[in-house]
Design a protein around this motif. Structure first.
Motif, PDB file in Angstrom:
ATOM      1  N   MET A  67       0.908  -1.289   0.196  1.00 16.07           N
ATOM      2  CA  MET A  67       0.003  -0.020  -0.027  1.00 16.07           C
ATOM      3  C   MET A  67       0.725   1.239   0.041  1.00 16.07           C
ATOM      4  SD  MET A  67      -2.981   1.280   2.765  1.00 16.07           S
ATOM      5  CE  MET A  67      -4.009  -0.143   2.264  1.00 16.07           C
ATOM      6  N   THR A  68       0.788   2.182  -0.939  1.00 16.42           N
ATOM      7  CA  THR A  68       1.551   3.286  -1.049  1.00 16.42           C
ATOM      8  C   THR A  68       1.228   4.262   0.218  1.00 16.42           C
ATOM      9  OG1 THR A  68      -0.102   4.556  -2.395  1.00 16.42           O
ATOM     10  CG2 THR A  68       1.322   3.325  -3.531  1.00 16.42           C
ATOM     11  N   MET A  96      -3.738   4.304 -15.107  1.00 13.68           N
ATOM     12  CA  MET A  96      -4.124   5.471 -15.996  1.00 13.68           C
ATOM     13  C   MET A  96      -3.162   5.374 -17.530  1.00 13.68           C
ATOM     14  SD  MET A  96      -4.090   9.558 -15.484  1.00 13.68           S
ATOM     15  CE  MET A  96      -5.092   9.308 -14.131  1.00 13.68           C
ATOM     16  N   LEU A  97      -4.146   4.853 -18.711  1.00 12.13           N
ATOM     17  CA  LEU A  97      -3.432   4.994 -19.969  1.00 12.13           C
ATOM     18  C   LEU A  97      -3.522   6.314 -20.693  1.00 12.13           C
ATOM     19  CD1 LEU A  97      -4.384   1.208 -20.731  1.00 12.13           C
ATOM     20  CD2 LEU A  97      -2.517   2.208 -19.677  1.00 12.13           C
ATOM     21  N   SER A  98      -2.976   6.397 -21.621  1.00 11.41           N
ATOM     22  CA  SER A  98      -2.815   7.486 -22.401  1.00 11.41           C
ATOM     23  C   SER A  98      -4.119   7.409 -23.556  1.00 11.41           C
ATOM     24  CB  SER A  98      -1.661   7.534 -23.421  1.00 11.41           C
ATOM     25  OG  SER A  98      -1.782   6.516 -24.490  1.00 11.41           O
ATOM     26  N   LEU A  99      -4.526   8.554 -23.773  1.00 11.54           N
ATOM     27  CA  LEU A  99      -5.677   8.560 -24.586  1.00 11.54           C
ATOM     28  C   LEU A  99      -5.325   8.895 -26.047  1.00 11.54           C
ATOM     29  CD1 LEU A  99      -7.661  11.328 -22.349  1.00 11.54           C
ATOM     30  CD2 LEU A  99      -7.902   8.708 -22.706  1.00 11.54           C
ATOM     31  N   ALA A 100      -4.213   8.619 -26.585  1.00 11.71           N
ATOM     32  CA  ALA A 100      -3.457   8.734 -27.961  1.00 11.71           C
ATOM     33  C   ALA A 100      -3.741   7.777 -28.759  1.00 11.71           C
ATOM     34  CB  ALA A 100      -2.118   9.370 -27.955  1.00 11.71           C
ATOM     35  N   GLY A 101      -4.896   7.422 -29.109  1.00 12.23           N
ATOM     36  CA  GLY A 101      -5.480   6.626 -30.229  1.00 12.23           C
ATOM     37  C   GLY A 101      -4.973   5.394 -30.240  1.00 12.23           C
ATOM     38  N   GLU A 102      -4.012   5.037 -31.006  1.00 11.66           N
ATOM     39  CA  GLU A 102      -3.314   3.607 -31.366  1.00 11.66           C
ATOM     40  C   GLU A 102      -2.337   3.341 -30.414  1.00 11.66           C
ATOM     41  OE1 GLU A 102      -1.888   4.155 -35.259  1.00 11.66           O
ATOM     42  OE2 GLU A 102      -4.072   4.108 -36.073  1.00 11.66           O
ATOM     43  N   ILE A 103      -1.513   4.498 -29.837  1.00  7.91           N
ATOM     44  CA  ILE A 103      -0.413   4.305 -29.253  1.00  7.91           C
ATOM     45  C   ILE A 103      -0.799   4.210 -27.903  1.00  7.91           C
ATOM     46  CG2 ILE A 103       2.027   5.048 -28.336  1.00  7.91           C
ATOM     47  CD1 ILE A 103       2.361   6.255 -31.249  1.00  7.91           C
ATOM     48  N   THR A 104      -0.741   3.132 -26.936  1.00  5.15           N
ATOM     49  CA  THR A 104      -1.270   2.884 -25.503  1.00  5.15           C
ATOM     50  C   THR A 104       0.080   3.057 -24.655  1.00  5.15           C
ATOM     51  OG1 THR A 104      -3.284   1.996 -26.293  1.00  5.15           O
ATOM     52  CG2 THR A 104      -2.657   2.013 -23.651  1.00  5.15           C
ATOM     53  N   LYS A 105       0.196   3.781 -23.627  1.00  2.00           N
ATOM     54  CA  LYS A 105       1.160   3.736 -22.769  1.00  2.00           C
ATOM     55  C   LYS A 105       0.450   4.344 -21.223  1.00  2.00           C
ATOM     56  CE  LYS A 105       3.047   8.507 -23.294  1.00  2.00           C
ATOM     57  NZ  LYS A 105       4.468   9.270 -23.536  1.00  2.00           N
ATOM     58  N   LYS A 112      -0.365   5.455 -12.039  1.00  2.00           N
ATOM     59  CA  LYS A 112      -1.386   4.761 -11.291  1.00  2.00           C
ATOM     60  C   LYS A 112      -2.252   5.549 -10.391  1.00  2.00           C
ATOM     61  CE  LYS A 112       0.955   0.336 -11.401  1.00  2.00           C
ATOM     62  NZ  LYS A 112       0.005  -0.386 -12.561  1.00  2.00           N
ATOM     63  N   PHE A 113      -3.424   5.308 -10.010  1.00  2.00           N
ATOM     64  CA  PHE A 113      -4.242   6.203  -8.997  1.00  2.00           C
ATOM     65  C   PHE A 113      -5.323   5.314  -8.284  1.00  2.00           C
ATOM     66  CE2 PHE A 113      -6.699   6.431 -12.731  1.00  2.00           C
ATOM     67  CZ  PHE A 113      -7.960   6.622 -12.484  1.00  2.00           C
ATOM     68  N   PHE A 114      -5.919   5.809  -7.332  1.00  2.00           N
ATOM     69  CA  PHE A 114      -6.709   4.857  -6.515  1.00  2.00           C
ATOM     70  C   PHE A 114      -7.959   5.251  -6.504  1.00  2.00           C
ATOM     71  CE2 PHE A 114      -2.176   4.491  -5.220  1.00  2.00           C
ATOM     72  CZ  PHE A 114      -2.163   3.059  -5.504  1.00  2.00           C
TER      73      PHE A 114
END
Length: 291
Positions: free
Chosen positions: A1-2, A28-37, A41-43
């Motif tokens: 636990m952080t 949380m992932l990027s919203l940039a279409g084809e490229i996902t990174k 993290k959040f809670f």
């Protein structure tokens, strides 16, 4: 636990003492279409306060606003909480001493505001409010870096040099303090300012020592803080630390209940002459301040 996750849960449990807090980790992932990174993290958390019938939604997230995460939160906020809400069912009632209807989680309502709990806010609060207003979402921002800006330091005059070092270390850790030699108005008298300060500030850090605890002014301040706590429903305003062992044994004020309360709350003993020890012991105090 952080640490942030733990602090957010403690914050919710303090605000809603009877609530059960449900939480999970979300990437949380990027919203940039084809490229996902992965961005960070959040809670998400939901505090189910069965007594009031309200569910409090909360997002615990570090360094809010430093990674363009606001659009992501705005887009998926409702979905995230809906999934969490559907994953648990609870019912509460009292069949022995019935005074009202039972209630379950499907009947409970969400509090109108979503709490955004962070250790530090990296965008102007006005911008954040405007962003969420655009999607008709009310928020309440809890920023740890500002939570304890009113930590009032209560001490006896003979301990001023030691307290000065403690204050310096606390400020270096981002804790905003009120310390008489640095913050008192010109011409302010120590006793008068201390007398008023224990009733005006959010938390009171009591410096215990033989030199301080035998002074009538310090004892009066302790009694005033305890009276204030009782009036405010038992909130923990007084936080004692000690410079010696006097508080544990030889200290015998007229009111034994006052001594018992102070002894039971002492966070740590601090040696201001030992830099390594001071760093470690003040770490314990800072953890308490964030609860």
């Amino acid at each position: 636990m952080t640490e942030l996750r733990k602090n957010a849960i403690a914050f919710l449990q303090k605000r809603f003492p009877a609530a059960l807090v449900l939480d999970r980790e979300h990437t949380m992932l990027s919203l940039a279409g084809e490229i996902t990174k992965e961005i960070k993290k959040f809670f998400p958390m939901i505090a189910h306060d069965m007594q009031s019938g309200v569910k409090q939604r909360t997002i615990a997230i570090e360094n809010l606003g430093n990674a363009n995460e606001i659009p992501y939160l705005m887009k998926d906020l409702e979905k995230i909480f809906l999934e969490m809400d559907n994953s648990i069912y609870m019912k509460m009632g009292n069949s022995i001493n019935q005074r009202g209807h039972d209630i379950d989680t499907t009947q409970m309502t969400f509090a109108p505001r979503v709490i955004l709990y962070t250790n530090k806010l990296h965008i102007p609060i006005e911008q954040l409010l405007q962003e969420f207003s655009s999607i008709d979402t009310l928020i309440d921002v809890v920023n740890e870096s500002e939570m304890h800006k009113t930590l009032f330091i209560s001490y006896g005059g003979p301990d001023e040099l030691a307290v000065k070092e403690i204050n310096k270390q606390l400020k270096s850790k981002g804790i905003k303090t009120w310390f008489f030699p640095e913050d008192a108005p010109p011409g302010g008298k120590l006793h008068r300012v201390m007398h008023e300060g224990v009733n005006e500030y959010e938390r009171v850090l009591l410096i215990c020592s033989e030199k301080s605890l035998i002074r009538s002014g310090v004892l009066n301040e302790i009694e005033r803080v305890l009276e204030r706590e009782a009036k405010e429903g038992g909130s923990d305003i007084l936080i004692p630390i000690t410079l010696d062992d006097f508080v544990y044994g030889d200290w015998a004020p007229t009111r034994a209940d006052v001594a018992a309360q102070v002894r039971a709350r002492v966070i740590t003993k601090i040696d201001t002459g030992n830099e390594v020890d001071l760093e470690t012991q003040l770490g314990k105090l800072i953890n308490v301040l964030h609860k």
